[in-house]
Design an enzyme around this catalytic site. Sequence first.
Site, PDB file in Angstrom:
ATOM      1  N   ASP A  60     -13.025   6.164   1.644  1.00 16.38           N
ATOM      2  CA  ASP A  60     -11.719   5.699   2.130  1.00 16.38           C
ATOM      3  C   ASP A  60     -11.947   4.462   3.015  1.00 16.38           C
ATOM      4  OD1 ASP A  60      -9.600   5.571   4.284  1.00 16.38           O
ATOM      5  OD2 ASP A  60      -8.692   7.039   2.967  1.00 16.38           O
ATOM      6  N   THR A  93      -5.977   0.800   1.241  1.00 14.03           N
ATOM      7  CA  THR A  93      -6.678   0.284   2.435  1.00 14.03           C
ATOM      8  C   THR A  93      -7.875  -0.574   2.036  1.00 14.03           C
ATOM      9  OG1 THR A  93      -7.864   2.388   2.510  1.00 14.03           O
ATOM     10  CG2 THR A  93      -6.036   2.130   4.013  1.00 14.03           C
ATOM     11  N   THR A  94      -8.530  -0.257   0.909  1.00 10.53           N
ATOM     12  CA  THR A  94      -9.673  -1.059   0.455  1.00 10.53           C
ATOM     13  C   THR A  94      -9.166  -2.348  -0.196  1.00 10.53           C
ATOM     14  OG1 THR A  94     -10.838   1.005   0.025  1.00 10.53           O
ATOM     15  CG2 THR A  94     -11.807  -0.979  -0.875  1.00 10.53           C
ATOM     16  N   ASP A 393      -3.615  10.757   1.902  1.00 11.29           N
ATOM     17  CA  ASP A 393      -3.298   9.626   1.015  1.00 11.29           C
ATOM     18  C   ASP A 393      -2.332  10.067  -0.075  1.00 11.29           C
ATOM     19  OD1 ASP A 393      -4.906   8.063   2.474  1.00 11.29           O
ATOM     20  OD2 ASP A 393      -6.452   7.722   0.983  1.00 11.29           O
TER      21      ASP A 393
END
Length: 555
Positions: A60, A93-94, A393
Site C-alpha cells: 500500500d 495512493t501509488t 481501501d
Amino acid sequence: MHAPVLVLKDSLKRESGSKVHHANIQASKAVADIIRTTLGPRSMLKMLLDAQGGIVVTNDGNAILRELDIAHPAAKSMIELSRTQDEEVGDGTTSVIVLAGEMLHVAEAFIEKNYHPTVICRAYNKALEDALAVLDKIAMDIDVRDRTAMLGLVKSCIGTKFTSQFGDLIADLAIDATTIVGVDLGQGVREVDIKKYIKVEKVPGGQLEDSKVLKGVMFNKDVIAPGKMRRKIVNPRIILLDCPLEYKKGENQTNAELVKEEDWGILLKMEEEYIENICAQIIKFKPDLVITEKGLSDLACHYLSRAGISAIRRLRKTDNNRIAKACGAVIVNRPDELQESDVGTGAGLFEVKKIGDEFFAFIVDCKEPKACTVLLRGASKDLLNEVERNLQDAMSVARNILKNPKLVPGGGATELTVSATLKQKSSSVEGIEKWPYEAAALAFEAIPRTLAQNCGVNVIRTMTALQGKHANGENAWTGIDGNTGEITDMKERKIWDVYNVKAQTFKTAIEASCMLLRIDDIVSGIKKKQAPGAGPTKPQIETEADADNEQILPE
C-alpha cells in the site's frame, strides 16, 4: 549538490534558482521510484521497520511512505499527496505519486531550456481540464443495486492488493459493511461514514474465511458480575448512559465535619439512597442491559443484578455511539431524564462470547442497523494488519461508487486514452505552451508503462502496441491485464476503476507538480549546533562568491 547560497546569519540559509527546481524534481523522482514497483496486481511487497521496531509488510503506497523518514521538503510534500489521496478517496495512493513524479520529470527538460515555471503550470492545468473532460466522456454508469457488478468492481480495484488471493472475501465484507451504514440524503445521494460507524475488530486465531460483517456491534467487554448477570439475552431492551452510577466524589479535597457518631451512618445512608434512587429510575423502564461510559459502583451492580439487568461499564464513547446507531437507543446524560423512546429495542440478541483468551460482547441481529462491526480472523497480527488496510481501501472504493456510481477502464486504458486525446489536441494549442502540454500527455503513459514493467513483459513492445491501438482516441477499453501482461479489452476482463479515484488522482498529481515547480527558493532556518561552552557567534554576511562551497542538503 552545491548551489549559490547567501548566508544571512548563522541560522538562515537560502538556496535559489534553477538548482532548486532540479533538487525538488530529483527528490520527487526518488520518492516515486521507491513505490513504483508496488503498482499493479503482480507488484512487489515492501518490508518496513517502524519506529517501535515492529515489522510491516505491505504494498500500500500510503502505508509505505508513512514510515519513511525524509528530510527534503519537496519529498515530504510528495508523501503528503499520498496521505491526502488516502483520506479523500482511499485508493490510488501509488498511482498519484508515480504520476506526479513523471509530471515533474518531463518538466525538467523545459526548466533546462529556461522555460518559465508559470508557463509550464499553465499548460499542465489546461491538460488537466482536458483530461477530466476525457474521463467524463469514457465513464460508464453502474447500478449500485446490482450486487454482482459492485462485487466485480470492488474486486478489480483491490486486485492489486495482497488479499486478492482470497477471492471475493474482502470485496463481500466491504460491500456488506458500506451497504449497512449508508444513509440516504435524498436526490439519489448516499453518505457512508466509514470512520465513525464501521469498526474493524481484529482477533488473531482461526482462519481468514471466518471473517464476517455483524448486523450490529461487538466490543471487548464482559458484564460486570458474570455469575449474577445474564450473558445471553434475546430481544434485549438496551439503555445507554453517559454518566457514572456511583456516588459523586468532590472535585478536590472535601471535608465533612461530623459532630455525633450517628452522623457517619446518616452520611453512608445518604450515599446508598442516592445510588438506589438512580437505579430505581433505570429499573422503572425494565431494561435488560445497561451500558455506561463511566464507572458503576458495587452497590449499583447489586441493585441492577437483583432486578435481572446485565450491566457493562467504562465503554468507549465511539463504541457507545455505534451501539446507539445499531439498536436505535439514545445516549442519556442523566438517569432522571430517561424516557421510553430512549430505550433501544432494535437488537435481536445480546451475547458474551469468549474468543481466544478474551471476552467479547455482541449486540447483533439488529433490525435496521446504521452501524456495524467487521470481525477479522487470521493467523497472525501482521496478516490481520495488512488485511485491515486492504479492507479499508475496499470500503473506500464501495463508498465512492455509492457516492458517484461511474466507472472508467482500469489497466492503464484510461491513461492511454487521455494521453492519445491530449496528443491530438496539442496541435491546436497556440504559443509556447504547446510543448509542455504535449509533455504532460506523454507523462500519463507512466501508469501503463509501470504496470507493464511490474508484469515482467517487454515494456517497449507492449507500450508500442498499446499506443498503436489508442492512436486515434478509439479503443478506450484496451489496456494491460496486470496478472498476465496481455493487451486485452478491460470490459471482458472486468478490470475497472472508480471515476472518483481517477479524477482525484489526476487533480492531486498535476496540482502538486505545479506547486513544486513554482518553488524557486528554499530558505532553511535550522540553527547550526554549537560546540559546548562556545559563546554566541556574530551574524555574518557572505557574498555569493564565498558561498559557492557551502553545502545545504546532504549529497
